[in-house]
Design a protein around this motif. Structure first.
Motif, PDB file in Angstrom:
ATOM      1  N   PRO A 101       0.762  -1.226   0.098  1.00  0.00           N
ATOM      2  CA  PRO A 101      -0.145   0.015   0.061  1.00  0.00           C
ATOM      3  C   PRO A 101       0.810   1.370  -0.103  1.00  0.00           C
ATOM      4  O   PRO A 101       0.440   2.323  -0.471  1.00  0.00           O
ATOM      5  N   VAL A 102       1.925   1.204   0.669  1.00  0.00           N
ATOM      6  CA  VAL A 102       2.689   2.653   0.721  1.00  0.00           C
ATOM      7  C   VAL A 102       3.147   2.895  -0.674  1.00  0.00           C
ATOM      8  O   VAL A 102       3.398   4.161  -0.799  1.00  0.00           O
ATOM      9  N   THR A 149       7.128  -5.073   9.463  1.00  0.00           N
ATOM     10  CA  THR A 149       6.354  -4.312  10.036  1.00  0.00           C
ATOM     11  C   THR A 149       5.353  -5.042  11.190  1.00  0.00           C
ATOM     12  O   THR A 149       5.281  -4.423  12.304  1.00  0.00           O
ATOM     13  N   ALA A 192     -11.308 -10.626  10.033  1.00  0.00           N
ATOM     14  CA  ALA A 192     -10.941 -10.287   8.595  1.00  0.00           C
ATOM     15  C   ALA A 192     -12.571 -10.814   7.967  1.00  0.00           C
ATOM     16  O   ALA A 192     -13.423 -10.762   8.652  1.00  0.00           O
ATOM     17  N   SER A 193     -12.560 -10.410   6.666  1.00  0.00           N
ATOM     18  CA  SER A 193     -13.971 -10.813   6.011  1.00  0.00           C
ATOM     19  C   SER A 193     -13.980 -12.322   6.100  1.00  0.00           C
ATOM     20  O   SER A 193     -13.276 -13.026   6.213  1.00  0.00           O
ATOM     21  N   ARG A 246     -14.882  -9.328  10.453  1.00  0.00           N
ATOM     22  CA  ARG A 246     -14.509  -7.892  10.691  1.00  0.00           C
ATOM     23  C   ARG A 246     -15.462  -6.705  10.556  1.00  0.00           C
ATOM     24  O   ARG A 246     -15.302  -5.903  11.089  1.00  0.00           O
ATOM     25  N   ALA A 276      -3.409  -4.287  12.199  1.00  0.00           N
ATOM     26  CA  ALA A 276      -2.697  -3.998  11.004  1.00  0.00           C
ATOM     27  C   ALA A 276      -3.150  -3.146   9.927  1.00  0.00           C
ATOM     28  O   ALA A 276      -2.749  -2.716   9.239  1.00  0.00           O
ATOM     29  N   LEU A 320      -7.303   2.127  10.327  1.00  0.00           N
ATOM     30  CA  LEU A 320      -8.168   2.879   9.894  1.00  0.00           C
ATOM     31  C   LEU A 320      -8.757   3.757  11.263  1.00  0.00           C
ATOM     32  O   LEU A 320      -9.096   3.244  12.037  1.00  0.00           O
ATOM     33  N   SER A 366       6.695   1.561  12.675  1.00  0.00           N
ATOM     34  CA  SER A 366       7.266   1.596  11.267  1.00  0.00           C
ATOM     35  C   SER A 366       8.089   0.437  11.050  1.00  0.00           C
ATOM     36  O   SER A 366       9.026   0.046  11.754  1.00  0.00           O
ATOM     37  N   MET A 392      -4.851  -1.930  -5.683  1.00  0.00           N
ATOM     38  CA  MET A 392      -4.838  -1.848  -4.422  1.00  0.00           C
ATOM     39  C   MET A 392      -5.424  -0.860  -3.776  1.00  0.00           C
ATOM     40  O   MET A 392      -6.053  -0.663  -2.804  1.00  0.00           O
ATOM     41  N   GLY A 395      -6.525 -10.426   0.828  1.00  0.00           N
ATOM     42  CA  GLY A 395      -5.603 -11.638   1.423  1.00  0.00           C
ATOM     43  C   GLY A 395      -4.726 -12.082   0.390  1.00  0.00           C
ATOM     44  O   GLY A 395      -4.185 -13.302   0.508  1.00  0.00           O
TER      45      GLY A 395
HETATM   46  N1  LIG Z   1       3.897   1.845   9.297  1.00  0.00           N
HETATM   47  C1  LIG Z   1       4.523   0.884   8.504  1.00  0.00           C
HETATM   48  O1  LIG Z   1       5.657   0.867   8.378  1.00  0.00           O
HETATM   49  C2  LIG Z   1       3.874   0.175   7.453  1.00  0.00           C
HETATM   50  C3  LIG Z   1       4.266  -1.046   6.974  1.00  0.00           C
HETATM   51  C4  LIG Z   1       3.522  -1.998   6.148  1.00  0.00           C
HETATM   52  C5  LIG Z   1       2.070  -1.318   6.075  1.00  0.00           C
HETATM   53  N2  LIG Z   1       1.613  -0.152   6.500  1.00  0.00           N
HETATM   54  C6  LIG Z   1       0.128   0.107   6.613  1.00  0.00           C
HETATM   55  O2  LIG Z   1      -0.376  -1.091   7.003  1.00  0.00           O
HETATM   56  C7  LIG Z   1      -1.794  -1.145   6.390  1.00  0.00           C
HETATM   57  C8  LIG Z   1      -1.771  -2.748   5.921  1.00  0.00           C
HETATM   58  O3  LIG Z   1      -1.026  -3.011   5.084  1.00  0.00           O
HETATM   59  P1  LIG Z   1      -0.689  -4.654   4.222  1.00  0.00           P
HETATM   60  O4  LIG Z   1       0.483  -4.523   3.509  1.00  0.00           O
HETATM   61  O5  LIG Z   1      -0.782  -5.536   5.308  1.00  0.00           O
HETATM   62  O6  LIG Z   1      -2.112  -4.264   3.395  1.00  0.00           O
HETATM   63  P2  LIG Z   1      -2.988  -5.341   2.596  1.00  0.00           P
HETATM   64  O7  LIG Z   1      -2.430  -6.622   2.683  1.00  0.00           O
HETATM   65  O8  LIG Z   1      -2.713  -4.692   1.204  1.00  0.00           O
HETATM   66  O9  LIG Z   1      -4.457  -5.271   3.179  1.00  0.00           O
HETATM   67  C9  LIG Z   1      -5.514  -5.916   2.500  1.00  0.00           C
HETATM   68  C10 LIG Z   1      -6.351  -6.522   3.680  1.00  0.00           C
HETATM   69  O10 LIG Z   1      -7.162  -5.204   4.219  1.00  0.00           O
HETATM   70  C11 LIG Z   1      -8.157  -5.904   5.006  1.00  0.00           C
HETATM   71  N3  LIG Z   1      -8.988  -4.894   5.152  1.00  0.00           N
HETATM   72  C12 LIG Z   1      -9.466  -3.689   4.343  1.00  0.00           C
HETATM   73  N4  LIG Z   1     -10.237  -2.828   5.166  1.00  0.00           N
HETATM   74  C13 LIG Z   1     -10.315  -3.393   6.403  1.00  0.00           C
HETATM   75  C14 LIG Z   1     -11.117  -2.911   7.750  1.00  0.00           C
HETATM   76  N5  LIG Z   1     -11.734  -1.938   7.834  1.00  0.00           N
HETATM   77  N6  LIG Z   1     -10.942  -3.886   8.510  1.00  0.00           N
HETATM   78  C15 LIG Z   1     -10.254  -5.047   8.687  1.00  0.00           C
HETATM   79  N7  LIG Z   1      -9.536  -5.537   7.521  1.00  0.00           N
HETATM   80  C16 LIG Z   1      -9.395  -4.422   6.411  1.00  0.00           C
HETATM   81  C17 LIG Z   1      -8.755  -6.875   3.637  1.00  0.00           C
HETATM   82  O11 LIG Z   1      -9.290  -7.782   4.504  1.00  0.00           O
HETATM   83  P3  LIG Z   1     -10.475  -8.764   4.160  1.00  0.00           P
HETATM   84  O12 LIG Z   1     -10.608  -8.674   2.712  1.00  0.00           O
HETATM   85  O13 LIG Z   1     -10.349  -9.884   4.578  1.00  0.00           O
HETATM   86  O14 LIG Z   1     -11.719  -7.690   4.688  1.00  0.00           O
HETATM   87  C18 LIG Z   1      -7.595  -7.179   2.877  1.00  0.00           C
HETATM   88  O15 LIG Z   1      -7.465  -8.483   2.889  1.00  0.00           O
HETATM   89  C19 LIG Z   1      -1.679  -0.113   5.296  1.00  0.00           C
HETATM   90  O16 LIG Z   1      -2.531   0.988   5.481  1.00  0.00           O
HETATM   91  C20 LIG Z   1      -0.172   0.062   5.075  1.00  0.00           C
HETATM   92  O17 LIG Z   1      -0.118   1.170   4.531  1.00  0.00           O
HETATM   93  C21 LIG Z   1       2.279   0.421   7.396  1.00  0.00           C
END
Ligand SMILES: NC(=O)c1ccc[n+]([C@@H]2O[C@H](COP(=O)([O-])OP(=O)(O)OC[C@H]3O[C@@H](n4cnc5c(N)ncnc54)[C@H](OP(=O)(O)O)[C@@H]3O)[C@@H](O)[C@H]2O)c1
Length: 349
Positions: free
Chosen positions: A46-47, A134, A195-196, A214, A239, A242, A281, A331, A338
């Motif tokens: 996502p970043v 992370t 999760a969903s 979720r 994770a 929001l 981070s 994305m 997933g």
């Molecule tokens: N701070 C850092 O260094 C850092 C590093 C990495 C990521 N992040 C942030 O962490 C977040 C997750 O990153 P990721 O790479 O793990 O994302 P990802 O794998 O792209 O996340 C996709 C998943 O998000 C779930 N989702 C979406 N909206 C949701 C909600 N309202 N409640 C629960 N689940 C939800 C969906 O689940 P379902 O399909 O099962 O509903 C989907 O499977 C992002 O915002 C990213 O920018 C931050």
């Protein structure tokens, strides 16, 4: 005339909040402690679309993005002893053009690089670095995490006991999947994840002992969890982080518990109950994460080979580096669930 240095293709973000374009650039040479890696697979995060949208994190343009690297060692820099030319490796890149993932050849820092065990493909291995790091920093970071003793330290790995519940919000996300797996390695029980509903099996396969949809409200989730455990919830790893998920995690926490976030906090630490909130981070390149990163990356090959850490499910993108552009749009639109999207830079036309 000086001969032109060897060239490669890279996906550049032309300017702040600009467009992506494929351009040629020189193949860099590894410095001390670095490797030159021919990138076979890179996963999207996502970043990467957030940087394009907002201009966050990156200050130099044109910029190459991408954190997740899997490929073949082409050249070994000075002082690197544990890698050889020809090794298959995964590595955590960073947003400096020579060290970023969205190109055909990149440099990696040897201490954040691990060999890919023979049971794993480049595509699978590419799904690990940023999500894993992370989860790792959020769990074990002393400065920007829950400060849990890591599994490789004395007292960090316990047999499961019904004493230490943890809740992971967003267990089907990449970060959430690795948080579940690290929670299992650390001996948390029960490991409760949301999760969903269609991702229940996936999330349980990562090691969640209990699963909830979720879409439950905060009070419904709290009530459901109270039927699983009467122990206080000391750690919630959100994770997703929001504004709508943070209050749910916050509401589950016991007094003195900690809510780990991947984005900025919208909940406020309260007086009296001692609950803490921390934004993590995941980059091991940050000074405060380096030691933890080095220690964890020394475990990565073994954990992957033993199956203690399973990579994410993935979908391959076509058109080499060009395919990343549409992948990031999918994305951003929330069309990926997933699954990691994985591109093959060597297939760039
Ligand atoms: N701070 C850092 O260094 C850092 C590093 C990495 C990521 N992040 C942030 O962490 C977040 C997750 O990153 P990721 O790479 O793990 O994302 P990802 O794998 O792209 O996340 C996709 C998943 O998000 C779930 N989702 C979406 N909206 C949701 C909600 N309202 N409640 C629960 N689940 C939800 C969906 O689940 P379902 O399909 O099962 O509903 C989907 O499977 C992002 O915002 C990213 O920018 C931050």
């Amino acid at each position: 005339m000086t001969p032109m240095s060897p060239q490669q293709k890279a996906l550049f973000l032309a300017k702040k909040q600009g467009n992506f374009e494929i351009r040629s650039r020189s193949i860099p040479s590894p410095g001390t402690g670095q490797l030159l890696v021919k990138v076979q697979s890179t996963a999207l995060n996502p970043v990467d679309y957030k940087i394009k949208e907002t201009g966050m994190f990156v200050t130099h343009y044109p910029a190459i993005l991408g954190s997740d690297i899997a490929g073949i060692v082409e050249e070994v820099g000075e002082g690197v002893e544990n890698f050889r030319r020809g090794d298959n490796v995964l590595a955590h890149g960073t947003f400096t053009n020579d060290l970023a993932a969205f190109q055909q050849y990149t440099l990696t820092v040897a201490s954040f690089t691990a060999k890919i065990p023979s049971n794993l493909s480049f595509d699978s291995a590419a799904t690990v670095p940023l999500g894993f790091d992370t989860a790792l920093t959020g769990m074990y970071g002393k400065h920007n995490g829950a400060g849990i003793t890591p599994p490789w330290e004395e007292g960090g790995s316990h047999d499961n006991t019904p004493d230490k519940p943890i809740v992971i919000i967003g267990g089907s996300s990449s970060v959430g999947s690795y948080a579940i797996q690290l929670a299992c390695l650390s001996g948390f029980y029960p490991v409760i994840a949301t999760a969903s509903a269609y991702n229940e099996r996936l999330v349980r396969n990562y090691g969640a002992t209990h699963f909830f949809d979720r879409h439950l409200s905060g009070s419904q989730l709290k009530e459901a969890i109270s039927r699983v455990t009467d122990r206080p919830i000391g750690v919630v790893y959100d994770a997703i982080s929001l504004p709508e998920t943070q209050p749910i995690g916050w509401g589950l926490l016991a007094n003195n518990g900690i809510l780990v976030l991947t984005l900025s906090p919208s909940v406020k630490e309260d007086e009296g109950k001692g609950r803490k909130v921390i934004s993590t981070s995941g980059s091991p390149h940050m000074p405060q994460n380096k030691e933890l990163g080095r220690n964890a990356w020394a475990m990565v090959e073994e954990w992957l080979s033993e199956g203690d850490i399973q990579p994410n499910k993935y979908e391959n993108l076509s058109d080499g580096l060009e395919g990343i552009i549409d992948g990031l749009v999918r994305m951003k639109n929330g069309e990926v669930s997933g699954t990691k999207l994985v591109a093959h830079p060597q297939e760039t036309r």
